[in-house]
Design an enzyme around this catalytic site. Structure first.
Site, PDB file in Angstrom:
ATOM      1  N   GLU A 141      -5.797   9.305   0.995  1.00 33.19           N
ATOM      2  CA  GLU A 141      -6.040   7.855   0.947  1.00 33.19           C
ATOM      3  C   GLU A 141      -7.011   7.432  -0.157  1.00 33.19           C
ATOM      4  OE1 GLU A 141      -4.383   5.583   2.241  1.00 33.19           O
ATOM      5  OE2 GLU A 141      -3.501   6.390   4.055  1.00 33.19           O
ATOM      6  N   HIS A 188       0.835  -1.198   0.000  1.00 32.78           N
ATOM      7  CA  HIS A 188       0.000   0.000   0.000  1.00 32.78           C
ATOM      8  C   HIS A 188       0.877   1.258   0.000  1.00 32.78           C
ATOM      9  CE1 HIS A 188      -2.986   2.954   1.190  1.00 32.78           C
ATOM     10  NE2 HIS A 188      -2.282   3.221   2.273  1.00 32.78           N
ATOM     11  N   HIS A 227       0.984   5.095  -2.148  1.00 34.28           N
ATOM     12  CA  HIS A 227       1.415   6.450  -1.787  1.00 34.28           C
ATOM     13  C   HIS A 227       2.642   6.970  -2.540  1.00 34.28           C
ATOM     14  CE1 HIS A 227      -1.255   7.250   1.598  1.00 34.28           C
ATOM     15  NE2 HIS A 227      -1.032   6.037   2.066  1.00 34.28           N
ATOM     16  N   SER A 240      -3.667   0.963  -4.473  1.00 30.80           N
ATOM     17  CA  SER A 240      -3.035  -0.276  -4.009  1.00 30.80           C
ATOM     18  C   SER A 240      -4.036  -1.399  -3.803  1.00 30.80           C
ATOM     19  CB  SER A 240      -2.281  -0.026  -2.696  1.00 30.80           C
ATOM     20  OG  SER A 240      -3.198   0.235  -1.629  1.00 30.80           O
TER      21      SER A 240
HETATM   22  N1  NLE Z   1      -7.265  -1.288   1.287  1.00 31.04           N
HETATM   23  C1  NLE Z   1      -5.929  -0.864   0.941  1.00 31.04           C
HETATM   24  C2  NLE Z   1      -5.184  -1.992   0.229  1.00 31.04           C
HETATM   25  O1  NLE Z   1      -5.667  -3.124   0.206  1.00 31.04           O
HETATM   26  O2  NLE Z   1      -4.116  -1.755  -0.295  1.00 31.04           O
HETATM   27  C3  NLE Z   1      -5.151  -0.412   2.160  1.00 31.04           C
HETATM   28  C4  NLE Z   1      -5.779   0.777   2.841  1.00 31.04           C
HETATM   29  C5  NLE Z   1      -4.959   1.328   3.987  1.00 31.04           C
HETATM   30  C6  NLE Z   1      -5.574   2.539   4.577  1.00 31.04           C
HETATM   31 FE   FE2 Z   2      -2.233   5.002   3.435  1.00 27.83          FE
END
Ligand code: NLE
Ligand code: FE2
Length: 324
Positions: free
Chosen positions: A225, A180, A185, A245
Protein backbone atom coordinates in the site's frame (compact mmCIF):
# COMPACT_ATOMS: atom_id res chain seq x y z
CA UNK A 1 19.54 -35.71 10.16
CA UNK A 2 16.10 -36.94 9.17
CA UNK A 3 13.36 -34.40 9.57
CA UNK A 4 10.61 -35.27 12.00
CA UNK A 5 7.20 -36.03 10.60
CA UNK A 6 4.47 -34.17 12.30
CA UNK A 7 0.89 -35.35 12.14
CA UNK A 8 -2.00 -33.00 12.66
CA UNK A 9 -5.37 -33.87 14.06
CA UNK A 10 -7.79 -32.30 11.57
CA UNK A 11 -8.86 -29.67 14.11
CA UNK A 12 -5.30 -28.38 14.65
CA UNK A 13 -5.24 -26.72 11.26
CA UNK A 14 -7.73 -23.88 10.97
CA UNK A 15 -9.85 -23.51 7.86
CA UNK A 16 -8.35 -21.35 5.15
CA UNK A 17 -8.88 -21.19 1.40
CA UNK A 18 -6.95 -23.86 -0.51
CA UNK A 19 -7.98 -22.74 -4.01
CA UNK A 20 -9.59 -19.71 -5.68
CA UNK A 21 -13.13 -21.15 -5.52
CA UNK A 22 -12.78 -21.18 -1.73
CA UNK A 23 -12.59 -17.38 -1.90
CA UNK A 24 -16.32 -17.31 -2.68
CA UNK A 25 -17.00 -17.52 1.04
CA UNK A 26 -15.07 -14.27 1.64
CA UNK A 27 -17.10 -11.89 -0.46
CA UNK A 28 -19.67 -11.20 2.23
CA UNK A 29 -17.51 -10.19 5.17
CA UNK A 30 -17.20 -6.44 4.74
CA UNK A 31 -15.90 -4.11 7.40
CA UNK A 32 -16.13 -0.47 8.29
CA UNK A 33 -17.24 1.83 5.47
CA UNK A 34 -18.18 -1.12 3.25
CA UNK A 35 -21.73 -1.05 2.04
CA UNK A 36 -22.79 1.24 4.88
CA UNK A 37 -20.77 4.44 4.86
CA UNK A 38 -19.85 5.97 8.18
CA UNK A 39 -21.75 9.18 8.79
CA UNK A 40 -18.78 11.54 8.70
CA UNK A 41 -17.42 10.13 5.47
CA UNK A 42 -17.45 12.67 2.63
CA UNK A 43 -20.06 10.88 0.56
CA UNK A 44 -22.25 9.71 3.42
CA UNK A 45 -24.70 12.58 3.27
CA UNK A 46 -25.16 12.45 -0.47
CA UNK A 47 -28.15 10.13 -1.05
CA UNK A 48 -27.55 9.76 -4.79
CA UNK A 49 -23.93 8.75 -4.14
CA UNK A 50 -25.02 6.21 -1.53
CA UNK A 51 -27.61 4.75 -3.90
CA UNK A 52 -25.05 4.40 -6.67
CA UNK A 53 -22.53 2.75 -4.39
CA UNK A 54 -25.04 0.22 -3.22
CA UNK A 55 -25.97 -0.54 -6.81
CA UNK A 56 -22.34 -1.23 -7.72
CA UNK A 57 -21.67 -3.14 -4.49
CA UNK A 58 -24.57 -5.47 -5.27
CA UNK A 59 -22.87 -6.55 -8.50
CA UNK A 60 -19.69 -7.41 -6.60
CA UNK A 61 -21.54 -9.32 -3.90
CA UNK A 62 -23.02 -11.64 -6.51
CA UNK A 63 -19.69 -12.40 -8.16
CA UNK A 64 -18.39 -15.98 -8.01
CA UNK A 65 -15.06 -17.51 -9.06
CA UNK A 66 -14.69 -18.01 -12.79
CA UNK A 67 -17.32 -15.50 -13.85
CA UNK A 68 -16.64 -12.53 -16.10
CA UNK A 69 -16.52 -9.35 -14.01
CA UNK A 70 -19.61 -7.33 -15.00
CA UNK A 71 -18.95 -4.09 -16.86
CA UNK A 72 -20.09 -0.91 -15.16
CA UNK A 73 -21.29 2.01 -17.20
CA UNK A 74 -19.81 4.94 -15.32
CA UNK A 75 -21.77 8.20 -15.54
CA UNK A 76 -20.45 11.67 -16.49
CA UNK A 77 -19.81 12.64 -12.90
CA UNK A 78 -17.85 9.46 -12.22
CA UNK A 79 -15.84 9.80 -15.41
CA UNK A 80 -14.96 13.40 -14.47
CA UNK A 81 -13.63 12.20 -11.10
CA UNK A 82 -11.48 9.57 -12.80
CA UNK A 83 -10.19 12.08 -15.34
CA UNK A 84 -9.24 14.69 -12.74
CA UNK A 85 -7.28 12.16 -10.69
CA UNK A 86 -5.79 10.38 -13.72
CA UNK A 87 -4.41 13.62 -15.18
CA UNK A 88 -3.11 14.93 -11.87
CA UNK A 89 -1.41 11.67 -10.93
CA UNK A 90 0.04 11.04 -14.37
CA UNK A 91 2.02 14.26 -14.02
CA UNK A 92 3.30 13.16 -10.61
CA UNK A 93 4.15 9.60 -11.64
CA UNK A 94 6.88 10.71 -14.03
CA UNK A 95 8.89 12.06 -11.13
CA UNK A 96 7.86 9.81 -8.27
CA UNK A 97 6.66 6.39 -9.48
CA UNK A 98 9.05 3.45 -9.79
CA UNK A 99 10.12 2.27 -13.24
CA UNK A 100 8.08 -0.96 -13.03
CA UNK A 101 4.94 1.11 -12.50
CA UNK A 102 5.71 3.50 -15.32
CA UNK A 103 6.51 0.69 -17.75
CA UNK A 104 3.25 -1.15 -17.07
CA UNK A 105 1.28 2.08 -17.17
CA UNK A 106 2.66 2.81 -20.63
CA UNK A 107 1.57 -0.61 -21.92
CA UNK A 108 -1.88 -0.19 -20.36
CA UNK A 109 -2.20 3.09 -22.25
CA UNK A 110 -0.88 1.63 -25.50
CA UNK A 111 -3.38 -1.21 -25.29
CA UNK A 112 -6.17 1.30 -24.80
CA UNK A 113 -7.02 0.02 -21.32
CA UNK A 114 -5.99 3.22 -19.53
CA UNK A 115 -7.33 6.52 -20.84
CA UNK A 116 -8.23 9.76 -19.14
CA UNK A 117 -11.74 9.70 -20.59
CA UNK A 118 -13.29 6.65 -18.99
CA UNK A 119 -12.84 4.43 -15.97
CA UNK A 120 -11.14 1.19 -17.06
CA UNK A 121 -13.12 -2.01 -16.59
CA UNK A 122 -11.84 -4.53 -14.03
CA UNK A 123 -12.43 -7.45 -16.42
CA UNK A 124 -10.15 -5.96 -19.10
CA UNK A 125 -7.40 -5.04 -16.66
CA UNK A 126 -7.67 -8.45 -15.01
CA UNK A 127 -7.12 -10.20 -18.34
CA UNK A 128 -4.11 -8.00 -18.99
CA UNK A 129 -2.57 -8.81 -15.60
CA UNK A 130 -3.25 -12.52 -15.94
CA UNK A 131 -1.14 -12.59 -19.09
CA UNK A 132 1.68 -10.68 -17.37
CA UNK A 133 2.08 -12.20 -13.92
CA UNK A 134 -0.81 -14.58 -13.40
CA UNK A 135 -2.57 -12.11 -11.09
CA UNK A 136 -6.27 -11.58 -11.58
CA UNK A 137 -8.75 -9.13 -10.11
CA UNK A 138 -11.90 -9.99 -8.26
CA UNK A 139 -14.68 -7.48 -7.46
CA UNK A 140 -15.51 -6.79 -3.83
CA UNK A 141 -18.13 -4.61 -2.14
CA UNK A 142 -15.71 -2.76 0.16
CA UNK A 143 -13.14 -3.42 2.84
CA UNK A 144 -12.73 -7.06 3.81
CA UNK A 145 -11.12 -8.27 6.99
CA UNK A 146 -7.38 -8.12 6.73
CA UNK A 147 -7.23 -11.93 6.86
CA UNK A 148 -9.66 -12.45 3.97
CA UNK A 149 -8.04 -9.71 1.94
CA UNK A 150 -4.50 -11.07 2.31
CA UNK A 151 -5.55 -14.73 1.89
CA UNK A 152 -6.53 -14.10 -1.73
CA UNK A 153 -3.03 -12.94 -2.60
CA UNK A 154 -1.79 -16.49 -1.98
CA UNK A 155 -3.67 -17.45 -5.16
CA UNK A 156 -2.60 -14.36 -7.09
CA UNK A 157 -6.05 -12.90 -6.79
CA UNK A 158 -6.52 -9.27 -5.83
CA UNK A 159 -9.81 -7.92 -4.48
CA UNK A 160 -10.91 -4.69 -6.16
CA UNK A 161 -13.70 -2.30 -5.37
CA UNK A 162 -15.66 -1.09 -8.40
CA UNK A 163 -17.38 2.02 -7.00
CA UNK A 164 -15.67 5.39 -7.29
CA UNK A 165 -14.70 7.96 -4.63
CA UNK A 166 -16.96 10.93 -3.94
CA UNK A 167 -16.30 13.89 -6.25
CA UNK A 168 -15.87 16.31 -3.33
CA UNK A 169 -12.51 14.82 -2.39
CA UNK A 170 -10.72 13.49 -5.43
CA UNK A 171 -7.07 13.63 -4.34
CA UNK A 172 -7.41 11.67 -1.11
CA UNK A 173 -9.92 9.14 0.17
CA UNK A 174 -9.40 6.93 3.21
CA UNK A 175 -10.98 3.87 1.62
CA UNK A 176 -10.15 1.94 -1.48
CA UNK A 177 -12.15 2.74 -4.62
CA UNK A 178 -11.79 1.85 -8.29
CA UNK A 179 -9.32 4.75 -8.84
CA UNK A 180 -7.09 3.46 -6.07
CA UNK A 181 -7.27 -0.13 -7.35
CA UNK A 182 -6.51 0.79 -10.94
CA UNK A 183 -4.22 3.80 -10.68
CA UNK A 184 -2.52 2.52 -7.56
CA UNK A 185 -2.39 -1.27 -7.59
CA UNK A 186 -3.00 -2.58 -11.09
CA UNK A 187 0.20 -1.51 -12.88
CA UNK A 188 2.33 -2.94 -10.06
CA UNK A 189 0.74 -6.39 -10.32
CA UNK A 190 2.09 -6.64 -13.86
CA UNK A 191 5.63 -6.89 -12.45
CA UNK A 192 6.75 -10.47 -11.64
CA UNK A 193 8.98 -9.54 -8.68
CA UNK A 194 6.30 -7.39 -7.11
CA UNK A 195 3.73 -10.14 -7.76
CA UNK A 196 5.98 -12.55 -5.89
CA UNK A 197 6.25 -10.23 -2.90
CA UNK A 198 2.46 -9.86 -2.75
CA UNK A 199 1.92 -13.62 -3.04
CA UNK A 200 4.41 -14.30 -0.22
CA UNK A 201 2.37 -12.08 2.10
CA UNK A 202 -0.74 -13.98 1.04
CA UNK A 203 0.80 -17.40 1.66
CA UNK A 204 2.05 -16.29 5.09
CA UNK A 205 -1.49 -15.20 6.00
CA UNK A 206 -3.14 -18.60 5.38
CA UNK A 207 -4.10 -20.12 8.71
CA UNK A 208 -1.99 -17.56 10.60
CA UNK A 209 -2.89 -16.61 14.18
CA UNK A 210 -4.88 -13.42 14.76
CA UNK A 211 -1.78 -11.81 16.20
CA UNK A 212 0.29 -12.68 13.14
CA UNK A 213 -2.48 -11.40 10.86
CA UNK A 214 -2.20 -7.97 12.50
CA UNK A 215 1.56 -8.01 11.92
CA UNK A 216 1.26 -9.18 8.32
CA UNK A 217 -1.43 -6.54 7.79
CA UNK A 218 1.04 -3.88 8.90
CA UNK A 219 3.69 -5.31 6.57
CA UNK A 220 1.18 -5.28 3.73
CA UNK A 221 0.34 -1.68 4.58
CA UNK A 222 3.95 -0.49 4.53
CA UNK A 223 4.85 -2.36 1.34
CA UNK A 224 2.02 -3.04 -1.13
CA UNK A 225 0.00 0.00 0.00
CA UNK A 226 2.59 2.61 0.96
CA UNK A 227 6.02 1.23 0.03
CA UNK A 228 8.91 3.26 -1.32
CA UNK A 229 11.92 1.72 -3.06
CA UNK A 230 15.40 2.67 -4.13
CA UNK A 231 16.16 3.04 -7.79
CA UNK A 232 19.66 3.43 -9.14
CA UNK A 233 20.26 6.88 -10.50
CA UNK A 234 16.81 8.07 -9.47
CA UNK A 235 16.91 7.97 -5.69
CA UNK A 236 13.71 6.99 -3.91
CA UNK A 237 10.55 6.13 -5.84
CA UNK A 238 7.04 5.03 -4.89
CA UNK A 239 5.57 1.59 -5.51
CA UNK A 240 2.78 1.51 -2.89
CA UNK A 241 -0.74 1.88 -4.31
CA UNK A 242 -1.94 4.33 -1.67
CA UNK A 243 0.83 6.67 -2.80
CA UNK A 244 0.30 6.21 -6.51
CA UNK A 245 -3.44 6.93 -6.31
CA UNK A 246 -3.36 9.95 -4.00
CA UNK A 247 -1.82 13.32 -4.70
CA UNK A 248 -1.97 14.23 -1.00
CA UNK A 249 -0.25 11.03 0.16
CA UNK A 250 2.44 11.09 -2.51
CA UNK A 251 3.26 14.71 -1.78
CA UNK A 252 3.49 13.89 1.93
CA UNK A 253 5.84 10.93 1.34
CA UNK A 254 8.31 13.01 -0.62
CA UNK A 255 8.25 15.94 1.78
CA UNK A 256 10.37 16.24 4.90
CA UNK A 257 7.21 16.07 6.99
CA UNK A 258 7.40 12.28 6.93
CA UNK A 259 10.00 9.83 8.21
CA UNK A 260 11.64 7.36 5.84
CA UNK A 261 13.11 4.13 7.26
CA UNK A 262 14.93 1.26 5.52
CA UNK A 263 12.44 -1.59 5.01
CA UNK A 264 12.56 -4.04 7.89
CA UNK A 265 9.61 -6.44 8.20
CA UNK A 266 10.16 -6.90 11.95
CA UNK A 267 9.90 -3.16 12.53
CA UNK A 268 7.01 -2.61 10.07
CA UNK A 269 5.07 -5.52 11.61
CA UNK A 270 4.52 -3.61 14.84
CA UNK A 271 4.19 -0.06 13.55
CA UNK A 272 0.52 0.78 13.80
CA UNK A 273 -1.24 2.89 11.21
CA UNK A 274 -4.52 4.69 10.86
CA UNK A 275 -6.65 3.96 7.84
CA UNK A 276 -8.18 7.43 7.83
CA UNK A 277 -5.07 9.64 8.02
CA UNK A 278 -2.06 10.05 5.80
CA UNK A 279 1.04 8.22 7.05
CA UNK A 280 3.85 9.73 9.07
CA UNK A 281 6.38 6.94 8.34
CA UNK A 282 7.28 5.11 5.14
CA UNK A 283 9.67 2.21 4.52
CA UNK A 284 12.18 2.15 1.68
CA UNK A 285 12.91 -1.26 0.12
CA UNK A 286 16.21 -1.99 -1.66
CA UNK A 287 14.27 -3.88 -4.36
CA UNK A 288 11.20 -6.13 -4.58
CA UNK A 289 13.38 -9.24 -4.69
CA UNK A 290 15.25 -8.09 -1.59
CA UNK A 291 12.00 -7.27 0.24
CA UNK A 292 10.67 -10.74 -0.66
CA UNK A 293 13.78 -12.39 0.85
CA UNK A 294 13.48 -10.28 3.99
CA UNK A 295 9.83 -11.25 4.21
CA UNK A 296 10.56 -14.99 3.85
CA UNK A 297 13.12 -14.76 6.65
CA UNK A 298 10.63 -12.88 8.79
CA UNK A 299 7.89 -15.45 8.14
CA UNK A 300 10.21 -18.34 8.91
CA UNK A 301 11.35 -16.83 12.19
CA UNK A 302 8.27 -15.04 13.46
CA UNK A 303 5.09 -16.39 11.84
CA UNK A 304 4.04 -18.93 14.44
CA UNK A 305 2.35 -21.63 12.37
CA UNK A 306 3.00 -25.22 13.23
CA UNK A 307 2.33 -26.50 9.73
CA UNK A 308 3.93 -25.87 6.39
CA UNK A 309 2.29 -24.97 3.12
CA UNK A 310 3.26 -25.55 -0.47
CA UNK A 311 1.78 -23.63 -3.37
CA UNK A 312 1.27 -25.61 -6.56
CA UNK A 313 1.46 -23.05 -9.35
CA UNK A 314 0.15 -25.50 -11.96
CA UNK A 315 -3.15 -26.07 -10.19
CA UNK A 316 -3.23 -22.83 -8.21
CA UNK A 317 -3.84 -24.75 -4.99
CA UNK A 318 -2.21 -24.72 -1.58
CA UNK A 319 -1.41 -27.97 0.19
CA UNK A 320 -0.42 -28.65 3.76
CA UNK A 321 2.85 -30.52 3.84
CA UNK A 322 3.39 -32.66 6.88
CA UNK A 323 7.15 -32.72 7.01
CA UNK A 324 8.53 -29.91 9.19
N1 NLE B 1 -5.61 7.33 0.18
C1 NLE B 1 -5.69 6.52 -1.02
C2 NLE B 1 -6.30 7.34 -2.16
O1 NLE B 1 -6.81 8.43 -1.93
O2 NLE B 1 -6.27 6.89 -3.29
C3 NLE B 1 -6.50 5.26 -0.80
C4 NLE B 1 -5.89 4.36 0.24
C5 NLE B 1 -6.61 3.03 0.40
C6 NLE B 1 -5.93 2.15 1.38
FE1 FE2 C 1 -5.05 -0.79 -1.65
Amino acid sequence: MMSATKTHPPSAIPWFPRCTADLDSHSVAVLQFGEELESDYVGANDPEYRRRRNEIAKIASMYRTGQTIPYIEYNDNERATWKALFCRMKGMHEDYACTEYQDAFKVLEEEGLFTADDVPQLEDVSNFLRSRSGFSLRPVTGLLTSRDFMNSLAFRVFYCTQYIRHHSNVFFTPEPDVCHELLGHAPMFADPDFAQLAQEIGLASLGASDEDIVKLGNIFWYTIEFGLCKESGKGIRAYGAGLLSSYTELENAFSDRSEKRPFDPLDAATLEHSIVDINTTYYVAESFACATNQLSDYVQQHNNRDFKLAYDAKTGTVNVVDKQ
